[in-house]
Scaffold this motif. Structure first.
Motif, PDB file in Angstrom:
ATOM      1  N   LEU A  17      15.784  -0.087 -11.665  1.00 21.01           N
ATOM      2  CA  LEU A  17      15.489   0.374 -10.301  1.00 21.01           C
ATOM      3  C   LEU A  17      15.121   1.851 -10.350  1.00 21.01           C
ATOM      4  CD1 LEU A  17      18.505  -1.276  -8.435  1.00 21.01           C
ATOM      5  CD2 LEU A  17      16.200  -2.215  -8.739  1.00 21.01           C
ATOM      6  N   CYS A  18      13.962   2.171  -9.811  1.00 26.61           N
ATOM      7  CA  CYS A  18      13.511   3.558  -9.740  1.00 26.61           C
ATOM      8  C   CYS A  18      13.090   3.861  -8.310  1.00 26.61           C
ATOM      9  CB  CYS A  18      12.333   3.792 -10.688  1.00 26.61           C
ATOM     10  SG  CYS A  18      11.700   5.488 -10.673  1.00 26.61           S
ATOM     11  N   GLY A  19      13.613   4.947  -7.751  1.00 25.85           N
ATOM     12  CA  GLY A  19      13.249   5.361  -6.406  1.00 25.85           C
ATOM     13  C   GLY A  19      12.769   6.800  -6.395  1.00 25.85           C
TER      14      GLY A  19
ATOM     15  N   PRO B 278      22.115   1.707 -14.967  1.00 27.53           N
ATOM     16  CA  PRO B 278      21.542   3.033 -14.727  1.00 27.53           C
ATOM     17  C   PRO B 278      20.366   2.965 -13.760  1.00 27.53           C
ATOM     18  CG  PRO B 278      21.852   2.620 -17.077  1.00 27.53           C
ATOM     19  CD  PRO B 278      22.043   1.304 -16.383  1.00 27.53           C
ATOM     20  N   LEU B 279      20.120   4.069 -13.087  1.00 24.66           N
ATOM     21  CA  LEU B 279      19.015   4.183 -12.142  1.00 24.66           C
ATOM     22  C   LEU B 279      18.020   5.223 -12.636  1.00 24.66           C
ATOM     23  CD1 LEU B 279      21.141   4.356  -8.870  1.00 24.66           C
ATOM     24  CD2 LEU B 279      20.105   2.308  -9.872  1.00 24.66           C
ATOM     25  N   ALA B 280      16.837   5.186 -12.054  1.00 30.30           N
ATOM     26  CA  ALA B 280      15.834   6.209 -12.319  1.00 30.30           C
ATOM     27  C   ALA B 280      15.429   6.870 -11.008  1.00 30.30           C
ATOM     28  CB  ALA B 280      14.615   5.602 -13.015  1.00 30.30           C
TER      29      ALA B 280
ATOM     30  N   ALA C 181      10.217   2.014  -5.959  1.00 26.05           N
ATOM     31  CA  ALA C 181      10.130   2.191  -4.508  1.00 26.05           C
ATOM     32  C   ALA C 181       9.762   3.635  -4.212  1.00 26.05           C
ATOM     33  CB  ALA C 181      11.450   1.825  -3.833  1.00 26.05           C
ATOM     34  N   SER C 182       8.649   3.827  -3.549  1.00 25.01           N
ATOM     35  CA  SER C 182       8.162   5.161  -3.232  1.00 25.01           C
ATOM     36  C   SER C 182       8.746   5.643  -1.910  1.00 25.01           C
ATOM     37  CB  SER C 182       6.635   5.134  -3.135  1.00 25.01           C
ATOM     38  OG  SER C 182       6.113   6.414  -2.901  1.00 25.01           O
ATOM     39  N   GLU C 183       8.987   6.956  -1.810  1.00 21.60           N
ATOM     40  CA  GLU C 183       9.546   7.520  -0.584  1.00 21.60           C
ATOM     41  C   GLU C 183       8.493   8.308   0.180  1.00 21.60           C
ATOM     42  OE1 GLU C 183      13.634   9.512   0.501  1.00 21.60           O
ATOM     43  OE2 GLU C 183      12.396  11.017  -0.486  1.00 21.60           O
ATOM     44  N   ASN C 184       8.081   7.761   1.293  1.00 18.22           N
ATOM     45  CA  ASN C 184       7.294   8.474   2.284  1.00 18.22           C
ATOM     46  C   ASN C 184       7.821   8.066   3.649  1.00 18.22           C
ATOM     47  OD1 ASN C 184       4.867  10.081   1.157  1.00 18.22           O
ATOM     48  ND2 ASN C 184       4.850   8.186  -0.040  1.00 18.22           N
ATOM     49  N   LEU C 185       7.971   9.006   4.534  1.00 16.56           N
ATOM     50  CA  LEU C 185       8.463   8.708   5.874  1.00 16.56           C
ATOM     51  C   LEU C 185       7.328   8.392   6.833  1.00 16.56           C
ATOM     52  CD1 LEU C 185      11.314  11.361   6.146  1.00 16.56           C
ATOM     53  CD2 LEU C 185      11.368   9.060   5.174  1.00 16.56           C
ATOM     54  N   LEU C 186       6.108   8.676   6.400  1.00 14.00           N
ATOM     55  CA  LEU C 186       4.909   8.242   7.112  1.00 14.00           C
ATOM     56  C   LEU C 186       4.139   7.288   6.200  1.00 14.00           C
ATOM     57  CD1 LEU C 186       3.624  11.603   8.671  1.00 14.00           C
ATOM     58  CD2 LEU C 186       4.783   9.730   9.860  1.00 14.00           C
ATOM     59  N   ASN C 187       3.387   6.392   6.785  1.00 14.01           N
ATOM     60  CA  ASN C 187       2.666   5.401   6.004  1.00 14.01           C
ATOM     61  C   ASN C 187       1.442   6.049   5.357  1.00 14.01           C
ATOM     62  OD1 ASN C 187       0.958   3.172   5.202  1.00 14.01           O
ATOM     63  ND2 ASN C 187       2.272   1.861   6.461  1.00 14.01           N
ATOM     64  N   CYS C 188       1.520   6.244   4.043  1.00 11.80           N
ATOM     65  CA  CYS C 188       0.488   6.993   3.325  1.00 11.80           C
ATOM     66  C   CYS C 188      -0.681   6.109   2.889  1.00 11.80           C
ATOM     67  CB  CYS C 188       1.091   7.703   2.116  1.00 11.80           C
ATOM     68  SG  CYS C 188       1.783   6.578   0.896  1.00 11.80           S
ATOM     69  N   ILE C 189      -0.676   4.839   3.274  1.00  9.01           N
ATOM     70  CA  ILE C 189      -1.796   3.944   2.981  1.00  9.01           C
ATOM     71  C   ILE C 189      -2.650   3.749   4.226  1.00  9.01           C
ATOM     72  CG2 ILE C 189      -2.502   1.704   2.053  1.00  9.01           C
ATOM     73  CD1 ILE C 189      -0.833   3.371   0.124  1.00  9.01           C
ATOM     74  N   HIS C 190      -1.984   3.450   5.340  1.00 12.69           N
ATOM     75  CA  HIS C 190      -2.702   3.017   6.538  1.00 12.69           C
ATOM     76  C   HIS C 190      -2.661   4.017   7.687  1.00 12.69           C
ATOM     77  CE1 HIS C 190      -2.992  -0.734   4.413  1.00 12.69           C
ATOM     78  NE2 HIS C 190      -1.685  -0.805   4.314  1.00 12.69           N
ATOM     79  N   GLY C 191      -1.907   5.098   7.532  1.00 16.65           N
ATOM     80  CA  GLY C 191      -1.904   6.122   8.555  1.00 16.65           C
ATOM     81  C   GLY C 191      -0.598   6.248   9.311  1.00 16.65           C
ATOM     82  N   PRO C 192      -0.427   7.343  10.028  1.00 11.19           N
ATOM     83  CA  PRO C 192       0.871   7.658  10.639  1.00 11.19           C
ATOM     84  C   PRO C 192       1.270   6.761  11.801  1.00 11.19           C
ATOM     85  CG  PRO C 192      -0.798   9.262  11.296  1.00 11.19           C
ATOM     86  CD  PRO C 192      -1.421   8.407  10.239  1.00 11.19           C
TER      87      PRO C 192
END
Length: 359
Positions: A79-81, A107-109, A45-56
């Motif tokens: 699980l990796c975040g 364990p987590l990553a 699961a990637s962390e971005n608070l704005l949509n980095c594929i389709h725009g803000p």
């Protein structure tokens, strides 16, 4: 080789005119359940608070809220975040990991991503630093995170700003380094994302895994060799994870036709917007990408997993020989495509390895 699925927290993964542009949380949860049942090794699961594929203007699902729900409803899958240092403090992340590892009972990553979108930093009230400064901040974050879980140990090495004061009391300042009730067993496996020399050095010193975008074989081989040489200088070994956009069908001609159709529908306006955003960031991974490579957010088509199930299956040992240990898969429709990929690619590979081992 381990296989994971990149959860579609931004909606569809492609910058094309017909992609869904908002996240579907229910689908992410269903994909997680299906991935575990199919035998995938991990979810990312990637962390971005704005949509980095389709725009803000589009929404995005919070990675760690999603991972909390997945941790409670799955049993085995890794699980990796991702975390951007500066957006969350080391102490907050330590508490998150301590709690989530108990929910997950495994364990987590943690993937360290230094970030590249200035607007995201400004909206979050986080100082926008140059490329070097963002890695300095990440180094300080990792030092403090490990120190929180291991208060009795002073780390033998430091990264980033060596003059920066730690974000928590130490034996030198308080007479004893408190534990805050954090369980040392919750220390995560650390991934480092990035292509720059600084990312490679950080992975070599701190990471268990260097996470790269898709790229051509020779370039990938150079990155792998350089990363492992750097890790060897620290007396360490690291694994290599690579992003891949998978288009596996009955015949190679079908897969290539799907790829050509994607390229014909690419959203040039969105690609142009992100090219400008990325050019301001100083991030090495984006500098030389052409328009077709930017249709997928992480150059996933470059890894070459486009073809018949048989040709894609034959491609995996080639990547393994180059030095790839983990493939993080993106699919057009994970609920539709992950099952055939697991049955026609992953399982036959596992069976062939098992047969060799038995022999």
């Amino acid at each position: 080789m381990k296989f994971g699925i990149w959860l579609p927290v931004y909606g569809g993964w492609l910058r094309t005119v017909d992609q869904p542009t908002a996240p579907d949380v229910a689908s992410c949860l269903a994909i997680a359940q299906q991935a575990e049942a199919l035998g995938f090794d991990f979810l990312y699961a990637s962390e971005n608070l704005l949509n980095c594929i389709h725009g803000p203007s589009e929404g995005v699902a919070d990675a760690w809220s999603l991972l909390g729900a997945i941790a409670a409803t799955t049993n085995r899958i890794g699980l990796c975040g991702a975390v951007k240092p500066g957006f969350r403090s080391p102490f907050l992340v330590a508490r998150m990991l301590d709690t989530l590892s108990k929910v997950a009972e495994r364990p987590l990553a943690l993937n360290i991503v230094c970030g590249w979108w200035k607007e995201e930093f400004e909206l979050s009230g986080v100082d926008w630093l140059d490329h070097q400064g963002r890695y300095d901040r990440a180094g300080a974050f990792l030092r403090d995170l490990h120190g929180l879980f291991q208060p009795a140990q002073r780390l033998a090495s430091e990264v980033g700003d060596k003059d920066a004061a730690p974000a928590f009391p130490t034996a030198a300042t308080s007479g004893a380094a408190p534990s805050y009730g954090l369980d040392e067993a919750s220390i995560p496996e650390v991934w480092i994302a990035g292509h720059s020399d600084r990312a490679m050095r950080m992975a070599a010193e701190w990471g268990h895994c260097l996470f790269l975008n898709g790229m051509a074989d020779e370039e990938l081989r150079r990155h792998v060799e350089a990363a492992r040489q750097e890790a060897n200088r620290w007396g360490r070994t690291i694994e290599i994870a690579v992003n891949a956009y998978v288009v596996a069908t009955e015949t190679s001609s079908q897969a290539k036709e799907r790829w050509r159709a994607v390229m014909a529908r690419r959203n040039t306006e969105t690609i142009g917007f992100f090219r400008e955003v990325m050019s301001q960031s100083g991030a090495a991974a984006w500098a030389a990408l052409d328009e077709e490579q930017m249709v997928d957010s992480n150059a996933g088509f470059e890894l070459g997993l486009i073809g018949s199930f048989e040709s894609v299956r034959a491609r995996i040992p080639v990547l393994e020989a180059i030095g790839v240990d983990r493939i993080v898969c993106q699919f057009d429709d994970p609920m539709r495509d992950a099952g055939p990929f697991a049955k026609r690619v992953i399982r036959p590979l596992q069976q062939s390895v098992g047969a060799v081992g038995a022999a």
